[in-house]
Design a protein around this motif. Structure first.
Motif, PDB file in Angstrom:
ATOM      1  N   VAL A  28       9.507  -2.801  -0.232  1.00 45.16           N
ATOM      2  CA  VAL A  28       8.648  -1.979   0.429  1.00 45.16           C
ATOM      3  C   VAL A  28       7.272  -2.337   0.452  1.00 45.16           C
ATOM      4  CG1 VAL A  28       7.309   0.175   0.254  1.00 45.16           C
ATOM      5  CG2 VAL A  28       9.819  -0.038  -0.319  1.00 45.16           C
ATOM      6  N   ALA A  29       6.636  -2.868   1.649  1.00 47.54           N
ATOM      7  CA  ALA A  29       5.348  -3.399   1.822  1.00 47.54           C
ATOM      8  C   ALA A  29       4.443  -2.354   2.175  1.00 47.54           C
ATOM      9  CB  ALA A  29       5.323  -4.352   2.981  1.00 47.54           C
ATOM     10  N   ALA A  30       4.874  -0.864   2.544  1.00 47.13           N
ATOM     11  CA  ALA A  30       3.920  -0.037   3.083  1.00 47.13           C
ATOM     12  C   ALA A  30       4.665   1.396   2.828  1.00 47.13           C
ATOM     13  CB  ALA A  30       3.150  -0.267   4.001  1.00 47.13           C
ATOM     14  N   PHE A  31       4.055   2.288   2.401  1.00 49.27           N
ATOM     15  CA  PHE A  31       4.619   3.663   2.461  1.00 49.27           C
ATOM     16  C   PHE A  31       3.497   4.576   2.650  1.00 49.27           C
ATOM     17  CE2 PHE A  31       5.556   7.598  -0.007  1.00 49.27           C
ATOM     18  CZ  PHE A  31       6.600   7.835   0.458  1.00 49.27           C
ATOM     19  N   GLN A  32       3.935   5.574   3.566  1.00 49.50           N
ATOM     20  CA  GLN A  32       3.046   6.705   3.743  1.00 49.50           C
ATOM     21  C   GLN A  32       3.755   8.134   3.847  1.00 49.50           C
ATOM     22  OE1 GLN A  32      -0.476   7.325   4.820  1.00 49.50           O
ATOM     23  NE2 GLN A  32       0.110   9.225   4.792  1.00 49.50           N
ATOM     24  N   ASN A  33       3.681   9.087   3.093  1.00 45.97           N
ATOM     25  CA  ASN A  33       4.058  10.391   2.884  1.00 45.97           C
ATOM     26  C   ASN A  33       3.191  11.616   3.439  1.00 45.97           C
ATOM     27  OD1 ASN A  33       5.773  12.330   2.235  1.00 45.97           O
ATOM     28  ND2 ASN A  33       5.146  12.107   0.062  1.00 45.97           N
ATOM     29  N   THR A  34       3.800  12.399   4.172  1.00 48.20           N
ATOM     30  CA  THR A  34       2.979  13.434   4.790  1.00 48.20           C
ATOM     31  C   THR A  34       3.796  14.564   4.824  1.00 48.20           C
ATOM     32  OG1 THR A  34       1.956  11.687   6.509  1.00 48.20           O
ATOM     33  CG2 THR A  34       1.736  14.355   7.129  1.00 48.20           C
ATOM     34  N   ARG A  35       3.353  15.889   4.404  1.00 48.38           N
ATOM     35  CA  ARG A  35       3.803  16.885   4.241  1.00 48.38           C
ATOM     36  C   ARG A  35       4.185  17.396   5.576  1.00 48.38           C
ATOM     37  NH1 ARG A  35       5.505  17.309  -0.694  1.00 48.38           N
ATOM     38  NH2 ARG A  35       4.315  18.189  -2.195  1.00 48.38           N
ATOM     39  N   PHE A  36       5.387  18.049   5.760  1.00 49.01           N
ATOM     40  CA  PHE A  36       6.020  18.469   6.905  1.00 49.01           C
ATOM     41  C   PHE A  36       5.470  19.937   7.320  1.00 49.01           C
ATOM     42  CE2 PHE A  36       9.616  20.364   9.601  1.00 49.01           C
ATOM     43  CZ  PHE A  36       9.296  19.520  10.689  1.00 49.01           C
ATOM     44  N   ARG A  37       4.675  19.957   8.068  1.00 43.52           N
ATOM     45  CA  ARG A  37       3.934  21.271   8.470  1.00 43.52           C
ATOM     46  C   ARG A  37       3.646  21.248  10.046  1.00 43.52           C
ATOM     47  NH1 ARG A  37       4.880  21.501   3.906  1.00 43.52           N
ATOM     48  NH2 ARG A  37       3.675  22.113   2.078  1.00 43.52           N
ATOM     49  N   SER A  63       0.835  -1.210   0.182  1.00 40.41           N
ATOM     50  CA  SER A  63       0.017  -0.137  -0.242  1.00 40.41           C
ATOM     51  C   SER A  63       1.046   1.308   0.053  1.00 40.41           C
ATOM     52  CB  SER A  63      -0.848   0.024   1.262  1.00 40.41           C
ATOM     53  OG  SER A  63      -1.539  -1.230   1.382  1.00 40.41           O
ATOM     54  N   TYR A  64       0.621   2.058  -0.887  1.00 38.43           N
ATOM     55  CA  TYR A  64       1.719   3.368  -1.038  1.00 38.43           C
ATOM     56  C   TYR A  64       0.739   4.594  -1.226  1.00 38.43           C
ATOM     57  CZ  TYR A  64       5.014   6.475  -3.286  1.00 38.43           C
ATOM     58  OH  TYR A  64       5.859   7.396  -3.421  1.00 38.43           O
ATOM     59  N   VAL A  65       0.830   5.462   0.198  1.00 38.14           N
ATOM     60  CA  VAL A  65      -0.213   6.758  -0.047  1.00 38.14           C
ATOM     61  C   VAL A  65       0.898   7.788  -0.078  1.00 38.14           C
ATOM     62  CG1 VAL A  65      -1.698   7.896   1.615  1.00 38.14           C
ATOM     63  CG2 VAL A  65      -1.386   5.282   1.752  1.00 38.14           C
ATOM     64  N   ALA A  66       0.507   8.523  -1.161  1.00 37.04           N
ATOM     65  CA  ALA A  66       1.177   9.780  -1.440  1.00 37.04           C
ATOM     66  C   ALA A  66       0.813  10.932  -0.545  1.00 37.04           C
ATOM     67  CB  ALA A  66       0.870   9.914  -3.102  1.00 37.04           C
ATOM     68  N   PHE A  67       1.599  12.081  -0.780  1.00 43.57           N
ATOM     69  CA  PHE A  67       1.388  13.053   0.154  1.00 43.57           C
ATOM     70  C   PHE A  67       0.083  13.782  -0.051  1.00 43.57           C
ATOM     71  CE2 PHE A  67       1.822  15.251  -3.789  1.00 43.57           C
ATOM     72  CZ  PHE A  67       1.189  16.507  -3.756  1.00 43.57           C
ATOM     73  N   ASP A  68      -0.694  13.587  -1.166  1.00 42.65           N
ATOM     74  CA  ASP A  68      -1.974  14.011  -1.281  1.00 42.65           C
ATOM     75  C   ASP A  68      -3.227  13.160  -1.056  1.00 42.65           C
ATOM     76  OD1 ASP A  68      -1.830  12.202  -3.279  1.00 42.65           O
ATOM     77  OD2 ASP A  68      -2.343  13.748  -4.968  1.00 42.65           O
ATOM     78  N   GLY A  69      -2.525  11.979  -0.397  1.00 46.58           N
ATOM     79  CA  GLY A  69      -3.850  11.041  -0.088  1.00 46.58           C
ATOM     80  C   GLY A  69      -4.278   9.983  -0.933  1.00 46.58           C
ATOM     81  N   THR A  70      -3.562  10.198  -2.268  1.00 47.00           N
ATOM     82  CA  THR A  70      -3.736   9.027  -3.150  1.00 47.00           C
ATOM     83  C   THR A  70      -3.124   7.630  -2.822  1.00 47.00           C
ATOM     84  OG1 THR A  70      -3.344  10.713  -5.046  1.00 47.00           O
ATOM     85  CG2 THR A  70      -3.211   8.469  -5.646  1.00 47.00           C
ATOM     86  N   VAL A  71      -3.967   6.681  -3.129  1.00 51.32           N
ATOM     87  CA  VAL A  71      -3.391   5.335  -2.626  1.00 51.32           C
ATOM     88  C   VAL A  71      -3.167   4.656  -4.017  1.00 51.32           C
ATOM     89  CG1 VAL A  71      -4.123   3.132  -1.322  1.00 51.32           C
ATOM     90  CG2 VAL A  71      -4.870   5.459  -0.703  1.00 51.32           C
ATOM     91  N   MET A  72      -1.908   3.993  -3.912  1.00 49.83           N
ATOM     92  CA  MET A  72      -1.655   2.912  -4.935  1.00 49.83           C
ATOM     93  C   MET A  72      -1.378   1.674  -4.229  1.00 49.83           C
ATOM     94  SD  MET A  72       1.023   5.332  -6.764  1.00 49.83           S
ATOM     95  CE  MET A  72       0.955   7.031  -5.920  1.00 49.83           C
TER      96      MET A  72
END
Length: 157
Positions: A132-141, A45-54
């Motif tokens: 990579v089994a899982a990835f989550q990206n969050t903007r640093f704010r 499961s890959y979650v991009a900074f904008d919440g898109t899930v691949m």
């Protein structure tokens, strides 16, 4: 991309885990969506900074293909800090801070503040290699660094 990236014994294999993280950066910089996707498991499961899930290696590759030929063409990932922690001998969590340096920012050695992110990557040792089994990206704010955050966390005298 080398098919043996991350191949080793899984016992606290910092080098194998770091090799995969570096290969992700190389695949990104070369715009290699298939190579980037191949570093992920079929069930990831890959979650991009904008919440898109691949989902899955193919989904990650497909999700990045248009990006690597479009807005992210000739961009690169830059890591400022990386921490590796093994939760089992076959599972490692990598928390890192960094971001994308866009093609028009060639002279930059670090991502701009608006592109800075914290990401969490779970790697597993399967089929003789780290992936990579899982990835989550969050903007640093950091909230506490905003005006409202500073006002609300300010100590009263």
């Amino acid at each position: 991309m080398s098919a043996n990236v991350g191949a080793a014994s899984p016992r606290s294999d910092d080098e194998g885990v770091l090799a995969v993280m570096e290969e992700l950066e190389r695949a990104w910089a070369s715009g290699d969506a298939d190579g980037f996707g191949a570093l992920h498991t079929e069930a990831c499961s890959y979650v991009a900074f904008d919440g898109t899930v691949m989902r899955g290696a193919e989904g990650v590759a497909d999700g990045h293909r248009a990006l690597f030929t479009g807005i992210l063409r000739d961009s690169r990932l830059v890591t400022q800090h990386r921490d590796v922690r093994f939760v089992t001998p076959e599972a490692a969590v990598v928390v890192q801070r960094g971001g994308v340096v866009m093609s028009w920012q060639r002279g930059r050695t670090a991502p701009s503040r608006k592109r800075l992110s914290t990401s969490t990557t779970l790697l597993t040792f399967t089929t003789g290699r780290w992936q990579v089994a899982a990835f989550q990206n969050t903007r640093f704010r950091p909230w506490a660094e905003t005006l409202v955050g500073r006002l609300m966390t300010r100590r009263t005298r």
